[in-house]
Write a protein that holds these residues in place. Structure first.
Motif, PDB file in Angstrom:
ATOM      1  N   ASP A  28      -2.114  -4.899  14.453  1.00 11.47           N
ATOM      2  CA  ASP A  28      -3.461  -4.816  13.870  1.00 11.47           C
ATOM      3  C   ASP A  28      -3.589  -5.679  12.621  1.00 11.47           C
ATOM      4  O   ASP A  28      -2.616  -5.880  11.887  1.00 11.47           O
ATOM      5  CB  ASP A  28      -3.793  -3.373  13.461  1.00 11.47           C
ATOM      6  N   ILE A  29      -4.814  -6.123  12.365  1.00 12.03           N
ATOM      7  CA  ILE A  29      -5.152  -6.728  11.080  1.00 12.03           C
ATOM      8  C   ILE A  29      -5.382  -5.563  10.122  1.00 12.03           C
ATOM      9  O   ILE A  29      -6.126  -4.631  10.442  1.00 12.03           O
ATOM     10  CB  ILE A  29      -6.391  -7.624  11.205  1.00 12.03           C
ATOM     11  N   ILE A  30      -4.745  -5.600   8.970  1.00 15.10           N
ATOM     12  CA  ILE A  30      -4.782  -4.490   8.019  1.00 15.10           C
ATOM     13  C   ILE A  30      -5.586  -4.908   6.792  1.00 15.10           C
ATOM     14  O   ILE A  30      -5.367  -5.986   6.232  1.00 15.10           O
ATOM     15  CB  ILE A  30      -3.350  -4.108   7.564  1.00 15.10           C
ATOM     16  N   CYS A  31      -6.502  -4.037   6.357  1.00 21.33           N
ATOM     17  CA  CYS A  31      -7.345  -4.389   5.209  1.00 21.33           C
ATOM     18  C   CYS A  31      -7.430  -3.227   4.224  1.00 21.33           C
ATOM     19  O   CYS A  31      -7.233  -2.080   4.579  1.00 21.33           O
ATOM     20  CB  CYS A  31      -8.739  -4.800   5.667  1.00 21.33           C
ATOM     21  N   THR A  32      -7.745  -3.557   2.976  1.00 20.87           N
ATOM     22  CA  THR A  32      -7.910  -2.520   1.960  1.00 20.87           C
ATOM     23  C   THR A  32      -9.346  -2.021   1.886  1.00 20.87           C
ATOM     24  O   THR A  32      -9.596  -0.934   1.386  1.00 20.87           O
ATOM     25  CB  THR A  32      -7.504  -3.028   0.564  1.00 20.87           C
ATOM     26  N   ARG A  33     -10.274  -2.803   2.368  1.00 22.52           N
ATOM     27  CA  ARG A  33     -11.694  -2.443   2.301  1.00 22.52           C
ATOM     28  C   ARG A  33     -12.347  -2.958   3.570  1.00 22.52           C
ATOM     29  O   ARG A  33     -12.065  -4.071   4.009  1.00 22.52           O
ATOM     30  CB  ARG A  33     -12.320  -3.088   1.069  1.00 22.52           C
ATOM     31  N   ALA A  34     -13.236  -2.140   4.160  1.00 20.96           N
ATOM     32  CA  ALA A  34     -13.843  -2.544   5.431  1.00 20.96           C
ATOM     33  C   ALA A  34     -15.245  -1.980   5.583  1.00 20.96           C
ATOM     34  O   ALA A  34     -15.594  -0.963   4.993  1.00 20.96           O
ATOM     35  CB  ALA A  34     -12.982  -2.060   6.594  1.00 20.96           C
ATOM     36  N   GLU A  53     -18.330  -0.151   3.402  1.00 19.87           N
ATOM     37  CA  GLU A  53     -17.176   0.553   2.850  1.00 19.87           C
ATOM     38  C   GLU A  53     -16.913   1.850   3.613  1.00 19.87           C
ATOM     39  O   GLU A  53     -16.912   2.933   3.061  1.00 19.87           O
ATOM     40  CB  GLU A  53     -17.353   0.772   1.351  1.00 19.87           C
ATOM     41  N   THR A  54     -16.677   1.680   4.895  1.00 15.69           N
ATOM     42  CA  THR A  54     -16.502   2.809   5.800  1.00 15.69           C
ATOM     43  C   THR A  54     -15.320   3.692   5.404  1.00 15.69           C
ATOM     44  O   THR A  54     -14.335   3.214   4.843  1.00 15.69           O
ATOM     45  CB  THR A  54     -16.324   2.308   7.249  1.00 15.69           C
ATOM     46  N   ASP A  55     -15.468   4.962   5.713  1.00 16.13           N
ATOM     47  CA  ASP A  55     -14.374   5.914   5.533  1.00 16.13           C
ATOM     48  C   ASP A  55     -13.475   5.959   6.765  1.00 16.13           C
ATOM     49  O   ASP A  55     -12.424   6.588   6.747  1.00 16.13           O
ATOM     50  CB  ASP A  55     -14.922   7.317   5.270  1.00 16.13           C
ATOM     51  N   CYS A  56     -13.906   5.321   7.844  1.00 15.38           N
ATOM     52  CA  CYS A  56     -13.135   5.295   9.082  1.00 15.38           C
ATOM     53  C   CYS A  56     -11.785   4.628   8.829  1.00 15.38           C
ATOM     54  O   CYS A  56     -11.713   3.551   8.235  1.00 15.38           O
ATOM     55  CB  CYS A  56     -13.900   4.536  10.168  1.00 15.38           C
ATOM     56  N   ILE A  63     -14.084  -2.272  13.201  1.00 17.72           N
ATOM     57  CA  ILE A  63     -13.716  -2.396  11.787  1.00 17.72           C
ATOM     58  C   ILE A  63     -13.825  -3.865  11.389  1.00 17.72           C
ATOM     59  O   ILE A  63     -13.253  -4.745  12.020  1.00 17.72           O
ATOM     60  CB  ILE A  63     -12.303  -1.853  11.524  1.00 17.72           C
ATOM     61  N   PHE A  64     -14.571  -4.103  10.301  1.00 11.97           N
ATOM     62  CA  PHE A  64     -14.815  -5.453   9.793  1.00 11.97           C
ATOM     63  C   PHE A  64     -14.157  -5.566   8.423  1.00 11.97           C
ATOM     64  O   PHE A  64     -14.689  -5.056   7.428  1.00 11.97           O
ATOM     65  CB  PHE A  64     -16.324  -5.696   9.687  1.00 11.97           C
ATOM     66  N   PRO A  65     -12.984  -6.199   8.344  1.00  3.94           N
ATOM     67  CA  PRO A  65     -12.326  -6.345   7.040  1.00  3.94           C
ATOM     68  C   PRO A  65     -13.145  -7.226   6.097  1.00  3.94           C
ATOM     69  O   PRO A  65     -13.629  -8.287   6.491  1.00  3.94           O
ATOM     70  CB  PRO A  65     -11.003  -7.044   7.380  1.00  3.94           C
ATOM     71  N   THR A  66     -13.306  -6.771   4.880  1.00  3.74           N
ATOM     72  CA  THR A  66     -13.872  -7.642   3.856  1.00  3.74           C
ATOM     73  C   THR A  66     -12.663  -8.347   3.255  1.00  3.74           C
ATOM     74  O   THR A  66     -11.995  -7.827   2.372  1.00  3.74           O
ATOM     75  CB  THR A  66     -14.685  -6.850   2.816  1.00  3.74           C
ATOM     76  N   SER A  67     -12.383  -9.496   3.807  1.00  6.62           N
ATOM     77  CA  SER A  67     -11.072 -10.136   3.644  1.00  6.62           C
ATOM     78  C   SER A  67     -10.701 -10.463   2.206  1.00  6.62           C
ATOM     79  O   SER A  67      -9.531 -10.540   1.870  1.00  6.62           O
ATOM     80  CB  SER A  67     -10.982 -11.388   4.513  1.00  6.62           C
ATOM     81  N   ARG A 118      -7.735   6.814  -2.660  1.00  9.93           N
ATOM     82  CA  ARG A 118      -8.078   6.561  -4.060  1.00  9.93           C
ATOM     83  C   ARG A 118      -9.353   5.731  -4.148  1.00  9.93           C
ATOM     84  O   ARG A 118      -9.661   4.946  -3.245  1.00  9.93           O
ATOM     85  CB  ARG A 118      -6.928   5.845  -4.769  1.00  9.93           C
ATOM     86  N   ASP A 119     -10.075   5.883  -5.230  1.00 10.16           N
ATOM     87  CA  ASP A 119     -11.336   5.172  -5.432  1.00 10.16           C
ATOM     88  C   ASP A 119     -11.085   3.670  -5.564  1.00 10.16           C
ATOM     89  O   ASP A 119     -10.386   3.236  -6.490  1.00 10.16           O
ATOM     90  CB  ASP A 119     -12.037   5.708  -6.689  1.00 10.16           C
ATOM     91  N   TRP A 120     -11.645   2.917  -4.627  1.00  7.37           N
ATOM     92  CA  TRP A 120     -11.438   1.464  -4.587  1.00  7.37           C
ATOM     93  C   TRP A 120     -11.924   0.806  -5.873  1.00  7.37           C
ATOM     94  O   TRP A 120     -11.232  -0.011  -6.462  1.00  7.37           O
ATOM     95  CB  TRP A 120     -12.173   0.885  -3.370  1.00  7.37           C
ATOM     96  N   SER A 121     -13.126   1.159  -6.319  1.00  6.66           N
ATOM     97  CA  SER A 121     -13.740   0.467  -7.461  1.00  6.66           C
ATOM     98  C   SER A 121     -12.996   0.701  -8.776  1.00  6.66           C
ATOM     99  O   SER A 121     -13.123  -0.094  -9.707  1.00  6.66           O
ATOM    100  CB  SER A 121     -15.205   0.861  -7.607  1.00  6.66           C
ATOM    101  N   SER A 122     -12.201   1.754  -8.852  1.00  2.00           N
ATOM    102  CA  SER A 122     -11.429   1.978 -10.083  1.00  2.00           C
ATOM    103  C   SER A 122     -10.090   1.240 -10.046  1.00  2.00           C
ATOM    104  O   SER A 122      -9.439   1.076 -11.074  1.00  2.00           O
ATOM    105  CB  SER A 122     -11.195   3.472 -10.307  1.00  2.00           C
ATOM    106  N   ARG A 123      -9.673   0.790  -8.880  1.00  2.00           N
ATOM    107  CA  ARG A 123      -8.381   0.104  -8.738  1.00  2.00           C
ATOM    108  C   ARG A 123      -8.521  -1.410  -8.582  1.00  2.00           C
ATOM    109  O   ARG A 123      -7.651  -2.162  -8.934  1.00  2.00           O
ATOM    110  CB  ARG A 123      -7.634   0.669  -7.524  1.00  2.00           C
ATOM    111  N   PHE A 124      -9.634  -1.841  -8.024  1.00  2.00           N
ATOM    112  CA  PHE A 124      -9.889  -3.268  -7.817  1.00  2.00           C
ATOM    113  C   PHE A 124     -11.023  -3.651  -8.767  1.00  2.00           C
ATOM    114  O   PHE A 124     -12.149  -3.197  -8.605  1.00  2.00           O
ATOM    115  CB  PHE A 124     -10.310  -3.545  -6.372  1.00  2.00           C
TER     116      PHE A 124
END
Length: 171
Positions: A28-34, A53-56, A63-67, A118-124
């Motif tokens: 699979d293609i693996i992403c941190t945000r999709a 920003e799916t929870d899936c 699934i569409f990675p925001t690369s 974890r909350d994406w916006s607080s880490r990225f």
């Protein structure tokens, strides 16, 4: 191959998290945000109607990675046309994530987000001074992604990429 953008400060465990998930799903293609692609009544919906920003956390063609947020592409996961720069620049010149996604579909490769609650916006951390020139203004805000998707599908005669999305959405 791992992609990231230059307008984000990344957490120190980005690569570790991508690799951990890759070990669980090596094809699979693996992403941190999709985002999750939305298909209704067998019709691909416009990009702005997709589930942002799916929870899936499932492996899926939807699934569409925001690369730019950090995406790992294992060897062989993308169709060979990924390297055709003249094709990319004619069909999808400012949306590499759209190009990557449809080259993954053409190669029948699923995508999956990492399982991180974890909350994406607080880490990225987005570098705000760069956002005034962000490609998302044109690609998302002015619906350029929809044009690029249409151009890709038309170029490939709507081959099985669209069929895969429709079929996957029925499950």
């Amino acid at each position: 191959m791992v992609t990231v953008d230059d307008d984000i400060i990344y957490p120190n465990d980005l690569l570790e998290n991508l690799i951990k998930e890759h070990v669980l799903a090596p094809n699979d293609i693996i992403c941190t945000r999709a985002h999750k692609i939305v298909v209704k009544n067998e019709i691909l919906q416009p990009y702005n109607k997709w589930e942002y920003e799916t929870d899936c956390k499932d492996s899926s063609h939807l699934i569409f990675p925001t690369s730019g947020a950090g995406t790992l592409f294992p060897p062989g996961s993308l169709h060979e046309d990924i390297f055709d720069s003249s094709l990319f620049t004619s069909l999808c010149p400012t949306a590499d994530d759209v190009w990557f996604k449809f080259m993954a579909l053409k190669n029948d490769t699923n995508c999956r987000p990492i399982k991180d609650t974890r909350d994406w916006s607080s880490r990225f951390i987005e570098i705000k001074t760069h956002q005034e020139h962000a490609l998302s203004i044109k690609n998302v805000g002015l619906s350029q992604n929809d044009l690029y998707i249409k151009q890709i599908l038309n170029h490939y005669d709507n081959d099985f990429m669209l069929e895969v999305l429709v079929d996957t959405s029925k499950n």
